[in-house]
Design a protein around this motif. Structure first.
Motif: not given
Ligand SMILES: Cc1cc2nc3c(=O)[nH]c(=O)nc-3n(C[C@H](O)[C@H](O)[C@H](O)COP(=O)(O)O)c2cc1C
Length: 358
Positions: A58-59, A91-96, A42-45, A332-337
């Protein structure tokens, strides 16, 4: 300058917010060895989705217990496993982010110690929770156990297992499915003449070696909703003489499109030990060749670590999606970066964090 990485992409009924996706990465973290996802997953994904990825895959998730690479792999052969994944998908979907899952069977490379086991490597013996492996032929991967060659009943059972896992993936809420046909796992083992020495209708010619993969694709395509995208990851080449070539793979991709595959995730190697000339974007050329020769959308992967490098791959029509693996584990924020570096006007930042980006 256009910002292609942050242009949405539509595959069937799914539109991902951008083209910077996270490829499947095994976590080997199911300590209970029951294939059920844990808080770690959960935390990773969830973290990767929160970081702005267009989609997170997912793996490698096994369709049968014997299909796991290690005893600590995820599985999707029962409802408990489905129900553990469902809140992570939500949760992944809730984050867009769109949520994908890679369905897999490790074949002759199953039942191995996870990569970070301190005192062991290679095949896990039955005395330590391992199991007998299967493959197209009784040909071992070097230093692993000799697999049992699958008979027709075994093959049919695995086609059905892939199909049932796909049904559970739909029930868990996933947006799309990727079939693992790469990296020397079972479906790749059938494709490659180096691991497939059968003389029945699953061996010999390329059409015969591709039969199992096409049956799996067909079974899944018929199971999942019409508007759900289906991806296949392939190893474009085996990187050794007499192995799979890019021409073979182009032919396989042409067949895959006839069976309704929407995007090819283009990796390479890992069916036999090989010397691979790695370097930045070393596999991108295969994604480009497949895209050009078949017209099928592709994803490029492998040592893509920089925003302009990723943007360039899209701007030069080499692929439609860029997958960033290890760099996403480092950040994990690479896309924002990447959005900031490319001066995209609307970075995929979570609203809760906006004060950090003013
Ligand atoms: C920790 C780890 C686990 C991986 N697990 C998988 C997997 O489950 N399925 C898969 O197809 N590839 C797997 N891979 C390969 C990645 O998806 C990716 O293709 C590879 O790391 C190259 O991309 P990169 O250079 O951006 O990391 C894994 C890679 C890493 C580093």
């Amino acid at each position: 300058m256009s910002r292609l990485l942050f242009e949405p992409i539509t595959l069937r009924g799914m539109t991902a917010r951008n083209r910077l996706w996270v490829p499947p990465m095994c976590q080997y973290s199911v300590e209970a060895q029951d294939g059920v996802a844990t808080d770690w997953h959960m935390v990773h994904l969830g973290g990767l989705a929160r970081g702005g990825a267009g989609a997170v895959i997912v793996e490698a998730t096994a369709v049968t217990p014997e299909g796991r690479i290690s005893p600590q792999d995820l599985g999707l052969w029962n409802d408990e496993q489905r129900d553990a994944l469902a809140p992570m998908v939500a949760f992944m979907q809730s984050q867009g982010a769109k949520a994908g899952i890679q369905l897999a069977h490790a074949g002759r490379k199953a039942s191995t110690y996870r990569t970070f086991e301190p005192d062991h490597s290679g095949t896990v013996p039955a005395s330590d929770g391992g199991w007998e492996t299967v493959g197209p032929s009784a040909v071992a991967y070097p230093e692993l156990a000799v697999p049992k060659a699958l008979d027709h009943t075994g093959i049919e059972g695995l086609v059905a297992a892939f199909q049932t896992s796909a049904r559970r993936a739909v029930e868990a809420g996933f947006d799309f499915i990727e079939i693992h046909g790469a990296h020397g796992y079972l479906l790749h083992q059938f494709l490659s003449p180096l691991s497939n020495t059968r003389d029945d209708d699953y061996g010999g010619s390329l059409a015969n070696r591709a039969r199992f993969l096409l049956q799996v694709v067909d079974a899944i395509r018929n199971q999942i909703p019409e508007d759900m995208p289906l991806l296949v990851r392939l190893s474009a080449v085996d990187w050794v003489d007499n192995g799979l070539t890019i021409d073979d793979t182009v032919q396989i991709v042409q067949w895959l499109t006839e069976y309704g595959v929407d995007l090819i995730d283009v990796s390479s190697g890992a069916n036999v030990p090989a010397t691979i000339p790695t370097g930045p974007g070393y596999q991108v050329k295969f994604a480009e060749i497949i895209r050009q020769r078949t017209g099928v959308p592709t994803a490029a992967v492998g040592l893509i670590t920089q925003p302009f490098q990723a943007e360039h791959i899209l701007a030069t029509d080499q692929a439609d999606v860029v997958l960033v693996g290890r760099e996403s584990l480092r950040n994990a924020n690479f896309p924002i970066h990447a959005a900031q570096v490319l001066r995209h006007k609307n970075p995929p930042t979570p609203i809760q964090y906006h004060r950090a980006y003013r």
